[in-house]
Design an enzyme around this catalytic site. Structure first.
Site, PDB file in Angstrom:
ATOM      1  N   SER A   1      48.476  19.715  -3.051  1.00 47.56           N
ATOM      2  CA  SER A   1      49.045  18.757  -3.886  1.00 47.56           C
ATOM      3  C   SER A   1      48.590  18.694  -5.324  1.00 47.56           C
ATOM      4  O   SER A   1      48.686  19.534  -6.096  1.00 47.56           O
ATOM      5  CB  SER A   1      48.370  17.484  -3.239  1.00 47.56           C
ATOM      6  OG  SER A   1      48.653  16.255  -3.843  1.00 47.56           O
TER       7      SER A   1
ATOM      8  N   ASP B   1      58.900  15.902   1.932  1.00 44.52           N
ATOM      9  CA  ASP B   1      57.699  15.494   1.018  1.00 44.52           C
ATOM     10  C   ASP B   1      57.986  14.626  -0.281  1.00 44.52           C
ATOM     11  O   ASP B   1      58.766  15.057  -0.899  1.00 44.52           O
ATOM     12  CB  ASP B   1      57.259  16.854   0.454  1.00 44.52           C
ATOM     13  CG  ASP B   1      55.631  16.741  -0.259  1.00 44.52           C
ATOM     14  OD1 ASP B   1      55.240  15.477  -0.659  1.00 44.52           O
ATOM     15  OD2 ASP B   1      54.951  17.625   0.027  1.00 44.52           O
TER      16      ASP B   1
ATOM     17  N   HIS C   1      54.000  15.207   2.910  1.00 41.83           N
ATOM     18  CA  HIS C   1      52.913  15.700   2.051  1.00 41.83           C
ATOM     19  C   HIS C   1      51.598  16.022   2.693  1.00 41.83           C
ATOM     20  O   HIS C   1      51.236  16.981   2.742  1.00 41.83           O
ATOM     21  CB  HIS C   1      52.879  14.801   1.014  1.00 41.83           C
ATOM     22  CG  HIS C   1      52.130  15.103   0.093  1.00 41.83           C
ATOM     23  ND1 HIS C   1      52.502  16.251  -1.118  1.00 41.83           N
ATOM     24  CD2 HIS C   1      50.901  14.829  -0.611  1.00 41.83           C
ATOM     25  CE1 HIS C   1      51.735  16.408  -2.056  1.00 41.83           C
ATOM     26  NE2 HIS C   1      50.696  15.621  -1.794  1.00 41.83           N
TER      27      HIS C   1
END
Length: 364
Positions: free
Chosen positions: A157, A328, A359
């Site tokens: 991320s 995601d 995610h």
């Protein structure tokens, strides 16, 4: 309405910190402190070897790897599962010297040589400073400690954002990277479906500062550290919905472990950093922080920059693996494809799209 009593079985891992949960799994862990060039004290952690103990050859140098967490997260994300499910344990057992970073302002990095966490100056940062200062300084520290000349880096991320921007601002680090693994890779956020980030994107900068201040992002959210584990023990799907406000839904998390995950998350960031995320959604550019006017931008970036400088993705020349999911909400497939199209294709050594992955599935 009928009120029913509920027997809550709290996971014994709830409340354990980094050192507590790693030692419980039977692994060694050492805490280090990195003083950045601008005075932040970053707490980082090292698992030097796996469950079977140190190598018999004391002179052999092990491959070094740095794991970097995502938005509102910490190094806890790499160790909060069982030893066959957490990346840090898996890599340590495979023979790696595993290091885990923490960005400025999170749970393990709330100190500065000059500023206190209650000051506006302490929280004056975004992921730009994380990639410009935190990550390079952490890498230099690790290489100095290990005597190695290169290391591998795995980010999740926001941990990928700060590494995608790093070569633009610190090209001297490029030769020191053996491999870059990007989990849920992010540079562009135009198609982001996060409910929380979309709500923020509807506000302009003055409105955001008026709503949440200029310091820590939603500091009162720490009550969730106490409430969430209880809530997740009673009703895991509801807890998953809370996580979904930021990251989107998932079908691959272990519901019985969610109370452990949220006992260490959210792990804090600055309001300014959240605004930088908001700008990425609005502007569809991979660029430095926008101060809102040509005059202010030129004061920060120089007379030739009425708009913020953009990061140069063509400078990603080290071997890179990209690992994304079809479901995601933060690393949307459309945005990931745009990112990939701007990377030097010879640098991409592996690209895997996991069908159904969201995610948080890459770390939890």
């Amino acid at each position: 309405f009928i009120c029913k009593s509920v027997n809550i079985t709290e996971d014994p891992d709830v409340g354990l910190d980094m050192i507590g949960i790693v030692t419980k799994r039977g692994y060694p862990i050492i805490e280090h402190f990195v003083e950045t060039s601008d005075g932040y004290i970053l707490g980082i952690f090292n698992i030097p070897y796996g469950i079977n103990g140190p190598p018999t050859n004391k002179t052999a140098k092990k491959p070094v790897i740095l794991l970097q967490h995502g938005l509102l997260d910490s190094s806890f994300t790499w160790v909060n599962n069982y030893k066959n499910e957490s990346l840090a344990y898996i890599l340590a057992d495979k023979g790696y010297d595993v290091w885990m970073g923490n960005n400025r302002g999170n749970t393990f990095s709330k100190r500065h040589i000059k500023y206190k966490p209650h000051s506006e100056e302490f929280w004056n940062f975004t992921y730009d400073e994380m990639g410009r200062i935190d990550t390079p300084d952490t890498i230099e520290y690790i290489l100095n400690m290990t005597g190695q000349t290169k290391l591998a880096y795995v980010g999740h991320s926001q941990g990928t954002i700060q590494f995608f921007l790093l070569p633009t601002v610190r090209p001297d680090i490029i030769p020191k990277i053996a491999f870059y693994g990007a989990l849920a890779p992010i540079a562009f956020e135009y198609n982001c479906r996060s409910i929380l980030l979309r709500l923020l994107s509807d506000l302009d900068i003055p409105e955001l500062y008026e709503l949440v201040g200029r310091k820590q992002f939603l500091p009162g959210i720490h009550i969730l550290d106490k409430v969430d584990p209880i809530l997740c023990g009673i009703e895991p799907p509801l807890c998953n919905d809370i996580l979904g406000l930021l990251c989107g839904p998932t079908n691959d998390l272990n519901d019985t472990r969610i109370q452990v995950y949220v006992s260490g998350t959210p792990a804090d960031t600055s309001v300014k950093n959240m605004i930088h995320w908001q700008q990425a959604i609005e502007q569809n550019k991979f660029q430095m922080f926008d101060y809102g006017s040509p005059t202010k931008n030129e004061q920060i970036y120089g007379p030739n920059y009425p708009t913020p400088p953009q990061y140069n993705l063509s400078m990603i020349t080290f071997p890179t693996g990209l690992y994304s999911g079809t479901d995601d909400w933060l690393a949307d497939p459309t945005d990931v494809n745009k990112l990939i199209s701007l990377l030097p294709q010879q640098s991409i050594v592996q690209q895997i799209v996991v069908v159904g992955f969201a995610h948080l599935d890459f770390v939890w």
